[in-house]
Design an enzyme around this catalytic site. Structure first.
Site, PDB file in Angstrom:
ATOM      1  N   SER A 169       0.790  -1.227   0.000  1.00  0.00           N
ATOM      2  CA  SER A 169       0.000   0.000   0.000  1.00  0.00           C
ATOM      3  C   SER A 169       0.830   1.290   0.000  1.00  0.00           C
ATOM      4  O   SER A 169       0.395   2.290  -0.587  1.00  0.00           O
ATOM      5  CB  SER A 169      -1.000   0.002   1.165  1.00  0.00           C
ATOM      6  OG  SER A 169      -0.337  -0.137   2.401  1.00  0.00           O
TER       7      SER A 169
ATOM      8  N   ARG B  80       3.481  -7.671 -18.481  1.00  0.00           N
ATOM      9  CA  ARG B  80       3.540  -7.211 -19.872  1.00  0.00           C
ATOM     10  C   ARG B  80       4.942  -6.922 -20.376  1.00  0.00           C
ATOM     11  O   ARG B  80       5.098  -6.361 -21.454  1.00  0.00           O
ATOM     12  CB  ARG B  80       2.667  -5.958 -20.022  1.00  0.00           C
ATOM     13  CG  ARG B  80       1.212  -6.162 -19.631  1.00  0.00           C
ATOM     14  CD  ARG B  80       0.526  -7.227 -20.469  1.00  0.00           C
ATOM     15  NE  ARG B  80      -0.895  -7.327 -20.128  1.00  0.00           N
ATOM     16  CZ  ARG B  80      -1.750  -8.158 -20.707  1.00  0.00           C
ATOM     17  NH1 ARG B  80      -1.322  -8.976 -21.666  1.00  0.00           N
ATOM     18  NH2 ARG B  80      -3.010  -8.201 -20.343  1.00  0.00           N
TER      19      ARG B  80
END
Length: 246
Positions: free
Chosen positions: A69, A200
């Site tokens: 976070s 990716r």
């Protein structure tokens, strides 16, 4: 609403992509004050005035132990121009991302189309789940380029034909191929970008192998270049810990 098509638009072809960093609020210090609030409370604001280099060990710890976070308290907005089929893959990334894309309903789409460059591996060898891509022959590249150009030109001519006949843009666009270039703004934080890069891009430091289509990898590589300059300590920790998003 009907459209009056432009008469001087001629198809053009490209094999690259565009990625521009439009704006950002992203620095390694953002990770540190977000992390230290758990133990320092309001005193964590002091991190804004300190050199983040002195706390690179904390950044590495957060990355290594996957305390993710603190890497969300930042923002990067990119302008991206790429083939439509890239965006359809890209927008599968939903958590921590915001998108606004050019609309074929509201503007006449420009005739810019994708053709693989000579460095793009062209031939798939092997069965699904266990295959590799290899270079094509000179004849295969020639055939691919010629076939794509012909199809693109015909499709765009039919698009213009319908617009000239008064057909709405949102209907006429249906004949256009996914090799057409589109443009969008994409906004993310470092944590969501790391997840994107882990899936990716291929990288020698990645613990988990990835097998992205080359065209979306080209976009990812350019985004990675920008992020590496904005948050060098976080970027270094990402690579040191196997390029796995925390």
């Amino acid at each position: 609403m009907s459209d009056t098509p432009a008469e001087d638009l001629k198809p053009s072809f490209r094999s690259d992509v565009t990625v521009e960093l439009v704006k950002h609020s992203a620095a390694d210090s953002d990770v540190l004050w977000a992390a230290r609030v758990s133990t320092a409370g309001e005193q964590s604001l002091e991190e804004l005035r300190k050199d983040p280099e002195r706390s690179k060990g904390l950044i590495n710890y957060l990355m290594r132990d996957r305390h993710g976070s603190p890497f969300e308290h930042n923002s990067m907005t990119f302008f991206i121009s790429a083939p439509i089929f890239v965006f359809r893959e890209f927008m599968r990334h939903r958590v921590g991302w915001s998108y606004n894309e050019e609309s074929g309903r509201y503007r006449e789409l420009q005739p810019v189309f994708y053709i693989p460059g000579p460095e793009r591996k062209l031939v798939q060898e092997g069965r699904p789940g266990k295959y590799v891509f290899v270079d094509g022959t000179e004849e295969q590249y020639k055939t691919t380029g010629a076939a794509m150009e012909e199809a693109y030109i015909q499709a765009y001519e039919r698009y213009q034909e319908m617009l000239a006949a008064g057909v709405a843009r949102e209907v006429a666009r249906a004949v256009l191929p996914v090799g057409l270039f589109s443009s969008m703004y994409a906004t993310c934080n470092a944590r969501s970008l790391m997840h994107f890069l882990g899936l990716r891009t291929q990288h020698e430091l990645a613990k988990v192998p990835s097998f992205p289509q080359r065209e979306i990898e080209m976009v990812g590589e350019k985004m990675e270049e920008h992020w590496s300059r904005l948050m060098p300590l976080s970027y270094d920790a990402f690579n040191k810990n196997g390029r796995v998003a925390p």
